[in-house]
Design a protein around this motif. Structure first.
Motif, short mmCIF file in Angstrom:
data_model
loop_
_atom_site.label_atom_id
_atom_site.label_comp_id
_atom_site.label_asym_id
_atom_site.label_seq_id
_atom_site.Cartn_x
_atom_site.Cartn_y
_atom_site.Cartn_z
N PRO A 22 0.80 -1.23 0.00
CA PRO A 22 0.00 0.00 0.00
C PRO A 22 0.84 1.30 0.00
O PRO A 22 1.56 1.58 0.95
CB PRO A 22 -0.83 -0.09 1.29
CG PRO A 22 -0.41 -1.31 1.99
CD PRO A 22 0.60 -2.05 1.18
N SER A 54 -8.40 6.43 -1.00
CA SER A 54 -8.00 5.23 -0.27
C SER A 54 -8.92 4.94 0.92
O SER A 54 -8.93 3.83 1.45
CB SER A 54 -6.54 5.33 0.19
OG SER A 54 -6.39 6.38 1.10
N SER A 55 -9.73 5.93 1.32
CA SER A 55 -10.65 5.68 2.44
C SER A 55 -11.75 4.68 2.05
O SER A 55 -12.47 4.18 2.90
CB SER A 55 -11.28 6.99 2.91
OG SER A 55 -12.22 7.46 1.96
N ASP A 98 1.24 3.69 3.23
CA ASP A 98 -0.15 3.73 3.70
C ASP A 98 -0.56 2.46 4.44
O ASP A 98 -1.74 2.25 4.70
CB ASP A 98 -1.11 3.93 2.51
CG ASP A 98 -0.92 5.29 1.86
OD1 ASP A 98 -0.15 6.11 2.40
OD2 ASP A 98 -1.52 5.53 0.81
N LEU A 134 -4.16 1.78 6.32
CA LEU A 134 -5.07 0.86 5.63
C LEU A 134 -5.29 -0.44 6.41
O LEU A 134 -6.36 -1.04 6.33
CB LEU A 134 -4.58 0.58 4.21
CG LEU A 134 -4.85 1.73 3.23
CD1 LEU A 134 -4.17 1.51 1.91
CD2 LEU A 134 -6.35 1.93 3.02
N GLN A 160 -7.90 0.62 8.85
CA GLN A 160 -9.16 0.87 8.15
C GLN A 160 -9.86 -0.41 7.73
O GLN A 160 -11.08 -0.54 7.82
CB GLN A 160 -8.86 1.73 6.92
CG GLN A 160 -10.03 1.99 5.99
CD GLN A 160 -9.58 2.85 4.82
OE1 GLN A 160 -8.94 3.88 5.00
NE2 GLN A 160 -9.88 2.42 3.61
N THR A 161 -9.07 -1.39 7.24
CA THR A 161 -9.65 -2.60 6.66
C THR A 161 -9.76 -3.75 7.65
O THR A 161 -10.49 -4.70 7.41
CB THR A 161 -8.79 -3.09 5.48
OG1 THR A 161 -7.47 -3.40 5.97
CG2 THR A 161 -8.68 -2.02 4.39
#
Ligand code: NI
Ligand code: MN
Length: 225
Positions: A24, A37-38, A57, A61, A64-65
């Protein structure tokens, strides 16, 4: 199976109902400024090595994921230290995951983490999804190690760096594709920085002359494999 390119060596493979994000690096890549990317989702994040253009990132990420992050042990240690809990460290060889068998392969390059700590050896990955076997070389120069892939697999796709300077250039990537006996190549790791800028039309033509296909999806483009 879908392949979405996010620039440099960052891409998403969607297969078997899962999402696999690789290396990423989006927000700090000016070429990827139109990627939001959000909105990216992932079940797994695979990291080839610790260099910034592959992990910039990653922490954001991963949070986030809530994906399982897969990396060489030394990079995995750094990732854990950033507060990421779902991390699997590995080394060269084969590993069993929910999606099947992964092989972590040699890459001739270097690796250090963003804080300067030791990143171990850089790596590439081979995985089989929906009956198709894919080799992602990571950052690597040309190496005869790639001949081993022809012995172990019938590769359907090879995702190879083609920008040169830090990795293979186009001519070396053609030899790599010959070593690995793979006719369909997706080119990555080019045009992001001045030293890795290439003539993409010439690159496609060079592969064609060797009866191989070089796919160069645009950043943000999804292609079906
Ligand atoms: Ni690198
Ligand atoms: Mn790189």
């Amino acid at each position: 199976m879908n392949f979405t390119y996010y620039g440099q060596s960052c891409f998403l493979i969607e297969a078997e109902g899962k999402k696999f994000l690789f290396d990423p690096f989006i927000k700090s890549n000016p070429l990827a400024k139109d990627i939001d990317s959000s909105k990216i989702e992932a079940d797994y994040i695979l990291v080839s090595h610790g260099h910034g253009d592959h992990v910039a990132d990653l922490v954001e990420l991963a949070k986030q994921t809530n994906a399982e992050v897969i990396a060489m042990v030394e990079v995995a240690k750094w990732i854990s230290e950033q507060g990421i809990e779902k991390v699997t460290g590995l080394n060269f060889g084969t590993q069993q995951f929910g999606f099947g068998k992964l092989r972590t392969v040699w890459a001739v390059h270097s690796s250090s983490n963003p804080d300067g700590s030791y990143g171990g050896n850089p790596a590439g990955f081979v995985l089989t999804l929906e009956g198709k076997t894919i080799y992602f070389a990571g950052d690597t120069s040309l190496t005869v190690e790639m001949k081993l892939l022809a012995e172990l697999y019938n590769l359907d796709y090879a995702i190879l760096p083609i920008g040169g300077h830090y990795t293979m250039d186009v001519d070396d990537a053609i030899i790599a594709a010959k070593y690995a006996e793979c006719d369909q190549v997706i080119g990555v790791h080019y045009n992001t920085f001045p030293p890795i800028t290439i003539d993409t039309e010439e690159a496609v033509a060079k592969f064609k002359r060797e009866n191989k296909t070089l796919l160069l999806p645009a950043i943000g483009e999804t292609v079906t494999l």
